[in-house]
Design a protein around this motif. Structure first.
Motif, short mmCIF file in Angstrom:
data_model
loop_
_atom_site.label_atom_id
_atom_site.label_comp_id
_atom_site.label_asym_id
_atom_site.label_seq_id
_atom_site.Cartn_x
_atom_site.Cartn_y
_atom_site.Cartn_z
N GLU A 131 -5.18 -4.27 2.55
CA GLU A 131 -5.84 -3.12 2.24
C GLU A 131 -7.13 -3.30 1.32
OE1 GLU A 131 -4.26 1.16 0.98
OE2 GLU A 131 -4.10 -0.60 -0.95
N SER A 133 -10.23 -1.83 -0.90
CA SER A 133 -10.95 -0.70 -1.60
C SER A 133 -12.34 -1.26 -2.27
CB SER A 133 -9.98 -0.23 -2.44
OG SER A 133 -10.55 0.97 -3.18
N GLU A 135 -14.83 -0.94 -4.64
CA GLU A 135 -15.42 -0.25 -5.76
C GLU A 135 -16.85 -0.15 -5.85
OE1 GLU A 135 -14.63 -0.79 -10.66
OE2 GLU A 135 -14.14 -2.26 -9.14
N PRO A 142 -14.34 4.86 -4.59
CA PRO A 142 -14.89 3.81 -3.96
C PRO A 142 -15.93 4.21 -2.77
CG PRO A 142 -12.63 4.39 -3.17
CD PRO A 142 -12.93 5.44 -4.41
N ARG A 145 -12.46 2.60 1.89
CA ARG A 145 -11.19 1.92 1.94
C ARG A 145 -10.88 1.61 3.41
NH1 ARG A 145 -9.07 6.11 -2.02
NH2 ARG A 145 -9.07 4.97 -3.80
#
Length: 160
Positions: A131, A133, A135, A142, A145
């Motif tokens: 996973e 994300s 930022e 974010p 994703r």
């Protein structure tokens, strides 16, 4: 994550856990322009600073979503793949990709990486689902994703 090698087997114990975060990467106008040339995506929202400043709801140019997505590979390598004892790692696919917030030119991004699944495919091959994300520095949401999958090919055991 430490800079020492870790085994593929130890990843199974990390399912559901954050592995780490990448270094910051600046998405400046030069990088955006270069990506636009390479992909032939020269939409004004990305490359026309004057028009984007005047007309865009973001107050200037923004990075391509696919530019941000392309940063998954090097950031995953930095945080995880380079620390695994492997013969090879091959991109396998993407799932659940969502572009959540635009990245304005000049902003910095970094990837937060968690292990979702590790599937033994036999013959020293493991399908790792991660996973991601991405930022955006100083922002609440974010940039994206996504779940990315990497086929890990283990090194043969060393002979004594």
């Amino acid at each position: 994550m430490s800079t020492t090698d870790i085994s593929i087997d130890s990843l199974a114990a990390r399912i559901g856990q954050r592995i780490g975060s990448s270094s910051w990467i600046t998405l400046d106008q030069g990088r955006i322009d270069e990506f636009a040339r390479c992909t032939e995506d020269s939409q004004w929202i990305h490359v026309d600073v004057d028009r984007a400043t005047a007309e865009s709801p973001f107050g200037g140019t923004i990075a391509h979503g696919f530019l941000t997505l392309s940063l998954l590979a090097p950031t995953i390598f930095e945080v995880l793949i380079s620390h695994l004892r492997l013969k090879q790692a091959v991109n396998y696919g993407l799932e659940k990709v969502r572009f959540i917030a635009p990245v304005r030119a000049g902003k910095r991004v970094r990837n937060h990486i968690s292990v979702v699944a590790l599937e033994d495919k036999g013959k020293g091959r493991y399908l790792l689902t991660i996973e991601n994300s991405m930022e955006i520095e100083g922002e609440d949401k974010p940039a994206l994703r996504a779940h990315s999958m990497v086929m890990l090919i283990a090194r043969p055991p060393e002979k004594n």
